[in-house]
Design a protein around this motif. Structure first.
Motif, short mmCIF file in Angstrom:
data_model
loop_
_atom_site.label_atom_id
_atom_site.label_comp_id
_atom_site.label_asym_id
_atom_site.label_seq_id
_atom_site.Cartn_x
_atom_site.Cartn_y
_atom_site.Cartn_z
N ILE A 47 -3.98 7.16 2.41
CA ILE A 47 -4.28 8.56 2.74
C ILE A 47 -3.18 9.50 2.27
CG2 ILE A 47 -4.51 10.14 4.72
CD1 ILE A 47 -6.06 7.91 6.11
N CYS A 48 -1.94 9.03 2.33
CA CYS A 48 -0.83 9.92 1.93
C CYS A 48 -0.90 10.30 0.45
CB CYS A 48 0.51 9.27 2.26
SG CYS A 48 0.69 7.61 1.59
N VAL A 49 -1.51 9.45 -0.37
CA VAL A 49 -1.50 9.69 -1.83
C VAL A 49 -2.21 10.99 -2.19
CG1 VAL A 49 -2.19 8.77 -4.07
CG2 VAL A 49 -1.21 7.24 -2.35
N PRO A 50 -3.51 11.16 -1.82
CA PRO A 50 -4.19 12.41 -2.22
C PRO A 50 -3.68 13.64 -1.49
CG PRO A 50 -5.61 11.08 -0.81
CD PRO A 50 -4.41 10.23 -1.12
N PHE A 51 -3.08 13.46 -0.31
CA PHE A 51 -2.63 14.64 0.45
C PHE A 51 -1.31 15.20 -0.06
CE2 PHE A 51 -5.87 13.66 3.60
CZ PHE A 51 -6.21 14.94 4.04
N CYS A 52 -0.52 14.41 -0.75
CA CYS A 52 0.78 14.94 -1.21
C CYS A 52 0.55 16.06 -2.22
CB CYS A 52 1.62 13.83 -1.84
SG CYS A 52 3.16 14.50 -2.53
N ILE A 57 3.53 10.54 -4.36
CA ILE A 57 3.29 9.17 -3.87
C ILE A 57 2.26 8.48 -4.76
CG2 ILE A 57 2.67 7.74 -1.88
CD1 ILE A 57 3.20 10.18 -0.09
N GLN A 58 2.59 7.26 -5.16
CA GLN A 58 1.68 6.50 -6.01
C GLN A 58 1.40 5.15 -5.36
OE1 GLN A 58 3.82 6.17 -9.71
NE2 GLN A 58 3.07 8.18 -10.41
N MET A 59 0.21 4.62 -5.59
CA MET A 59 -0.10 3.25 -5.16
C MET A 59 -0.92 2.57 -6.23
SD MET A 59 -0.91 3.76 -1.11
CE MET A 59 -1.42 2.07 -0.84
N GLU A 60 -0.54 1.34 -6.55
CA GLU A 60 -1.26 0.61 -7.60
C GLU A 60 -2.66 0.22 -7.17
OE1 GLU A 60 1.01 -2.74 -8.86
OE2 GLU A 60 2.57 -1.44 -9.70
N SER A 61 -2.82 -0.03 -5.86
CA SER A 61 -4.15 -0.37 -5.33
C SER A 61 -4.15 0.05 -3.88
CB SER A 61 -4.41 -1.88 -5.45
OG SER A 61 -3.62 -2.56 -4.49
N ILE A 62 -5.31 -0.03 -3.24
CA ILE A 62 -5.44 0.42 -1.84
C ILE A 62 -4.55 -0.39 -0.90
CG2 ILE A 62 -7.53 -0.98 -1.49
CD1 ILE A 62 -7.28 2.38 0.14
N ILE A 63 -4.20 -1.63 -1.27
CA ILE A 63 -3.34 -2.41 -0.36
C ILE A 63 -1.90 -2.53 -0.85
CG2 ILE A 63 -5.21 -3.80 0.65
CD1 ILE A 63 -3.95 -6.12 -1.14
N ALA A 64 -1.58 -1.88 -1.97
CA ALA A 64 -0.19 -1.96 -2.46
C ALA A 64 0.72 -1.11 -1.58
CB ALA A 64 -0.15 -1.45 -3.90
N LEU A 65 2.02 -1.37 -1.65
CA LEU A 65 2.96 -0.52 -0.92
C LEU A 65 3.06 0.82 -1.65
CD1 LEU A 65 5.94 -2.85 0.08
CD2 LEU A 65 3.75 -2.42 1.23
N PRO A 66 3.23 1.92 -0.92
CA PRO A 66 3.39 3.21 -1.58
C PRO A 66 4.71 3.28 -2.34
CG PRO A 66 3.74 3.42 0.79
CD PRO A 66 3.30 2.01 0.55
N ARG A 67 4.69 3.96 -3.48
CA ARG A 67 5.89 4.19 -4.27
C ARG A 67 6.11 5.69 -4.35
NH1 ARG A 67 8.22 0.07 -3.28
NH2 ARG A 67 7.17 -1.85 -3.82
N CYS A 83 -0.35 10.60 8.00
CA CYS A 83 -0.25 9.14 8.05
C CYS A 83 -0.77 8.61 9.38
CB CYS A 83 1.21 8.70 7.86
SG CYS A 83 1.41 6.93 8.12
N PRO A 84 -1.84 7.81 9.37
CA PRO A 84 -2.40 7.32 10.63
C PRO A 84 -1.49 6.32 11.33
CG PRO A 84 -3.55 6.33 8.75
CD PRO A 84 -2.59 7.33 8.19
N GLY A 85 -0.57 5.72 10.59
CA GLY A 85 0.34 4.75 11.18
C GLY A 85 1.61 5.39 11.72
N LEU A 86 1.71 6.70 11.66
CA LEU A 86 2.93 7.43 12.07
C LEU A 86 4.15 6.80 11.40
CD1 LEU A 86 2.19 7.95 15.90
CD2 LEU A 86 1.42 9.33 13.95
N ALA A 87 4.00 6.50 10.11
CA ALA A 87 5.03 5.75 9.39
C ALA A 87 5.79 6.61 8.38
CB ALA A 87 4.37 4.59 8.65
#
Ligand code: SF4
Ligand code: SF4
Length: 163
Positions: A47-52, A57-67, A83-87
């Protein structure tokens, strides 16, 4: 699979964040507000990717770690709100006399600028007191920036509002 302590304790520390590439480089931390995404698990979330707003923020796939592209990040805090995980947190270590930390806050009461609040670390332990300098809200998540004693910027991850 590499052994990480956070998988047993549920609490990540700075060395593990660094090892996972989630900690901004020291030079960037000293330049001004920047995000720290404490998101070490390969979970289906991006979720953070499109909102930035600056596409930092980049992610290689939906389960990759954010970069994070550290030099693009402006420290705006939008990812903290969504961020839904408050992370997601924003830290500013650039000032000589204090650090600033922006945290998500979903408890009542809602802090107000000028409030003195209790500062908690990742383990929920009290590490001091801070001054609320900014509060804004999105969908009932409050994004709170606190001025902390110098040296606590990488430790404080939650606040407790005294009432
Ligand atoms: S703090 Fe703002 S600019 Fe930085 S990664 Fe988050 S949304 Fe993007
Ligand atoms: S929104 Fe939060 S939980 Fe989801 S990928 Fe981004 S930092 Fe991780």
């Amino acid at each position: 699979m590499e052994k990480y302590r956070f998988r047993e304790t549920g609490i990540i520390d700075l060395s593990e964040l660094e090892k996972l590439g989630l900690m901004p480089p020291r030079e960037r931390l000293l330049k001004g507000p920047v995000v720290v995404l404490e998101c070490p698990e390969e979970i289906p979330c991006n979720i953070c990717v499109p909102f930035c707003p600056v596409k930092a923020i980049q992610m290689e796939s939906i389960i990759a770690l954010p970069r994070v592209l550290w030099d693009k990040c402006t420290g705006c805090g939008v990812c903290v709100a969504v961020c839904p995980g408050l992370a997601a947190f924003v830290v500013d270590l650039s000032k000589p006399d204090a650090d600033y930390v922006t945290v998500p806050h979903e408890f009542l009461p809602v802090p107000r600028p000028g409030d003195t609040v209790v500062l908690l670390n990742r383990r929920g332990e009290v590490v001091g007191e801070g001054l609320v300098v900014r509060v804004w809200e999105r969908n009932k998540t409050y994004v709170v920036t606190v001025k902390t004693p110098k040296g606590l910027g990488l430790e404080v991850r939650a606040i407790w509002v005294k009432k």
